[in-house]
Design a protein around this motif. Structure first.
Motif, short mmCIF file in Angstrom:
data_model
loop_
_atom_site.label_atom_id
_atom_site.label_comp_id
_atom_site.label_asym_id
_atom_site.label_seq_id
_atom_site.Cartn_x
_atom_site.Cartn_y
_atom_site.Cartn_z
N GLN A 101 -13.52 -14.53 -1.87
CA GLN A 101 -14.22 -13.26 -2.03
C GLN A 101 -13.49 -12.12 -1.35
OE1 GLN A 101 -17.96 -14.63 -0.45
NE2 GLN A 101 -18.82 -15.00 -2.49
N ARG A 102 -12.87 -12.41 -0.25
CA ARG A 102 -12.17 -11.35 0.51
C ARG A 102 -10.83 -10.97 -0.13
NH1 ARG A 102 -12.31 -9.34 5.96
NH2 ARG A 102 -10.24 -8.59 6.51
N LEU A 103 -10.14 -11.93 -0.73
CA LEU A 103 -8.78 -11.69 -1.21
C LEU A 103 -8.66 -11.38 -2.70
CD1 LEU A 103 -6.80 -14.41 0.78
CD2 LEU A 103 -7.19 -12.00 1.36
N SER A 104 -9.74 -11.51 -3.44
CA SER A 104 -9.67 -11.26 -4.88
C SER A 104 -10.52 -10.05 -5.25
CB SER A 104 -10.15 -12.50 -5.65
OG SER A 104 -11.51 -12.74 -5.38
N LEU A 105 -10.40 -9.62 -6.50
CA LEU A 105 -11.24 -8.54 -7.00
C LEU A 105 -12.69 -8.98 -7.12
CD1 LEU A 105 -9.04 -7.10 -9.89
CD2 LEU A 105 -9.50 -6.03 -7.66
N ASP A 106 -12.86 -10.19 -7.64
CA ASP A 106 -14.19 -10.71 -7.90
C ASP A 106 -14.13 -12.23 -7.96
OD1 ASP A 106 -16.91 -10.58 -8.35
OD2 ASP A 106 -16.74 -9.97 -10.44
N VAL A 107 -15.25 -12.87 -7.65
CA VAL A 107 -15.38 -14.32 -7.72
C VAL A 107 -16.70 -14.62 -8.41
CG1 VAL A 107 -15.64 -16.46 -6.37
CG2 VAL A 107 -14.09 -14.67 -5.58
N GLY A 108 -16.71 -15.63 -9.25
CA GLY A 108 -17.94 -16.03 -9.91
C GLY A 108 -17.86 -17.47 -10.35
N TRP A 109 -18.91 -17.91 -11.01
CA TRP A 109 -18.92 -19.29 -11.51
C TRP A 109 -19.88 -19.39 -12.67
CZ3 TRP A 109 -22.98 -22.92 -11.23
CH2 TRP A 109 -24.11 -22.49 -10.56
N TYR A 110 -19.67 -20.43 -13.47
CA TYR A 110 -20.56 -20.74 -14.58
C TYR A 110 -20.39 -22.21 -14.95
CZ TYR A 110 -16.35 -20.30 -17.49
OH TYR A 110 -15.10 -20.45 -18.03
N THR A 111 -21.34 -22.73 -15.69
CA THR A 111 -21.25 -24.11 -16.18
C THR A 111 -21.16 -24.08 -17.70
OG1 THR A 111 -23.65 -24.34 -16.28
CG2 THR A 111 -22.57 -25.05 -14.25
N THR A 112 -20.68 -25.19 -18.25
CA THR A 112 -20.55 -25.31 -19.71
C THR A 112 -21.34 -26.52 -20.19
OG1 THR A 112 -18.56 -26.68 -19.56
CG2 THR A 112 -18.24 -24.28 -19.65
N ASP A 113 -21.50 -26.59 -21.49
CA ASP A 113 -22.23 -27.71 -22.10
C ASP A 113 -21.51 -29.04 -21.93
OD1 ASP A 113 -24.21 -26.00 -22.90
OD2 ASP A 113 -23.44 -25.78 -24.94
N ASN A 114 -20.20 -29.02 -21.71
CA ASN A 114 -19.46 -30.28 -21.58
C ASN A 114 -19.43 -30.79 -20.14
OD1 ASN A 114 -17.63 -28.56 -20.43
ND2 ASN A 114 -15.90 -29.21 -21.68
N MET A 115 -20.43 -30.40 -19.35
CA MET A 115 -20.59 -30.91 -17.98
C MET A 115 -19.46 -30.45 -17.05
SD MET A 115 -23.46 -32.38 -18.19
CE MET A 115 -23.54 -33.20 -16.61
N SER A 116 -19.05 -29.22 -17.19
CA SER A 116 -18.03 -28.65 -16.32
C SER A 116 -18.58 -27.46 -15.56
CB SER A 116 -16.82 -28.18 -17.14
OG SER A 116 -16.20 -29.26 -17.77
N LYS A 117 -18.08 -27.29 -14.35
CA LYS A 117 -18.37 -26.10 -13.55
C LYS A 117 -17.05 -25.36 -13.38
CE LYS A 117 -19.01 -26.79 -9.25
NZ LYS A 117 -19.76 -27.68 -8.39
N HIS A 118 -17.06 -24.06 -13.64
CA HIS A 118 -15.89 -23.21 -13.50
C HIS A 118 -16.14 -22.23 -12.36
CE1 HIS A 118 -14.01 -24.05 -17.55
NE2 HIS A 118 -15.19 -24.61 -17.66
N VAL A 119 -15.26 -22.21 -11.39
CA VAL A 119 -15.29 -21.20 -10.34
C VAL A 119 -14.03 -20.37 -10.54
CG1 VAL A 119 -15.34 -20.75 -7.86
CG2 VAL A 119 -16.51 -22.77 -8.78
N TRP A 120 -14.20 -19.06 -10.67
CA TRP A 120 -13.07 -18.21 -10.99
C TRP A 120 -12.91 -17.09 -9.97
CZ3 TRP A 120 -14.50 -13.22 -11.61
CH2 TRP A 120 -15.82 -12.97 -11.99
N ALA A 121 -11.69 -16.59 -9.90
CA ALA A 121 -11.37 -15.43 -9.06
C ALA A 121 -10.38 -14.58 -9.83
CB ALA A 121 -10.76 -15.87 -7.73
N SER A 122 -10.57 -13.27 -9.79
CA SER A 122 -9.68 -12.37 -10.53
C SER A 122 -8.83 -11.54 -9.58
CB SER A 122 -10.49 -11.46 -11.46
OG SER A 122 -11.40 -10.66 -10.71
#
Length: 132
Positions: A101-122
């Motif tokens: 959170q401190r070093l990126s523009l933004d951080v977020g997450w979401y889940t998908t129907d195929n049982m995956s969790k995505h954590v992203w940073a831009s």
């Protein structure tokens, strides 16, 4: 994309990511010159979290838009949301999301129907000047 199963494989992620982003148009004079280092650190932190707290395998992708790089870290435990922890000065871990959170523009997450969790940073991208 990098597929990881253990923390020992993080070195390969850091080296590979470093090679790819070294070709981006960073300059020493640029206010964004430290973005590659921040990206490698955040990728390592988010991947470590996924390896420790998610379900294997952990996958790390580097995506690019015209304006941003996006690190996408995937694990297969959509039931456990990523949550920043309250780490004290003596804890050896627990700061990965705070660092992201401190070093990126933004951080977020979401889940998908195929049982995956995505954590992203831009992260911002600098484009070469048109006059160059």
């Amino acid at each position: 994309m990098w597929t990881l199963h253990t923390p020992d494989e993080l070195r390969r992620l850091r080296a590979g990511l470093g090679e790819i982003i070294a070709d981006a148009p960073w300059t020493d004079e640029d206010e964004l010159a430290d973005v590659p280092e921040r990206m490698v650190l955040v990728a390592s932190e988010l991947a470590t979290n996924a390896i420790r707290h998610g379900q294997p395998p952990t996958e790390v992708r580097l995506l690019r838009t015209e304006e941003q790089f996006v690190l996408d870290v995937i694990d297969h435990d959509p039931e456990t949301p990523p949550e920043p922890t309250e780490a004290d000065d003596f804890d050896s871990g627990g700061r990965g999301l705070h660092i992201a959170q401190r070093l990126s523009l933004d951080v977020g997450w979401y889940t998908t129907d195929n049982m995956s969790k995505h954590v992203w940073a831009s992260f911002p991208i600098t484009e070469p000047s048109a006059a160059g």
